[in-house]
Scaffold this motif. Structure first.
Motif, PDB file in Angstrom:
ATOM      1  N   LEU A  69     -19.622  39.212   6.211  1.00  0.00           N
ATOM      2  CA  LEU A  69     -21.043  38.906   6.187  1.00  0.00           C
ATOM      3  C   LEU A  69     -21.822  40.132   6.624  1.00  0.00           C
TER       4      LEU A  69
ATOM      5  N   LYS B 179     -21.921  45.117   8.855  1.00  0.00           N
ATOM      6  CA  LYS B 179     -21.003  44.101   8.341  1.00  0.00           C
ATOM      7  C   LYS B 179     -20.176  43.523   9.478  1.00  0.00           C
TER       8      LYS B 179
ATOM      9  N   VAL C  11     -23.991  32.601   1.851  1.00  0.00           N
ATOM     10  CA  VAL C  11     -23.128  32.546   3.034  1.00  0.00           C
ATOM     11  C   VAL C  11     -22.124  31.410   2.885  1.00  0.00           C
TER      12      VAL C  11
ATOM     13  N   SER D 227     -28.645  36.870   9.126  1.00  0.00           N
ATOM     14  CA  SER D 227     -28.344  37.516   7.860  1.00  0.00           C
ATOM     15  C   SER D 227     -29.496  37.360   6.882  1.00  0.00           C
TER      16      SER D 227
ATOM     17  N   GLN E  89     -28.859  37.280   3.818  1.00  0.00           N
ATOM     18  CA  GLN E  89     -28.252  36.570   2.696  1.00  0.00           C
ATOM     19  C   GLN E  89     -28.758  35.131   2.696  1.00  0.00           C
TER      20      GLN E  89
END
Length: 94
Positions: free
Chosen positions: A61, A68, A44, A37, A39
């Motif tokens: 996520l 996704k 997370v 990811s 992110q």
């Protein structure tokens, strides 16, 4: 083309050279879900914490390609969050 990719990465706030590896164990599923990811580790962790505390019914996520992954929180067995990995390109000393 290179400038365009940099502009897109800058606009979206994501860097392609760093990714967080996330492994999700799902109850009654023989395999874990593994994704990288864009992110941050903190983001997370916050999403997992919100899901486990009952604030949401789904853990949602997003991977590096924009897909996704949705997992029902009542089916979460575990979530493992790895440190950001730096991707090396080219040849160099180890």
């Amino acid at each position: 083309m290179r400038g365009t990719a940099r502009k897109i990465a800058h606009i979206t706030g994501r860097r392609r050279d760093k990714a967080v590896e996330v492994k999700i164990g799902v109850q009654y599923a023989p395999r874990e879900i593994v994704l990288e990811s864009g992110q941050s580790v903190e983001e997370v962790e916050r999403l997992v914490s919100d899901a486990l505390s009952g604030k949401t019914q789904l853990l949602s996520l997003q991977d590096e390609k924009g897909r996704k992954v949705l997992v029902p929180t009542d089916r979460l067995a575990y979530v493992e969050i790895g440190e950001p990995t730096v991707r090396k390109v080219g040849f160099g000393t180890l």
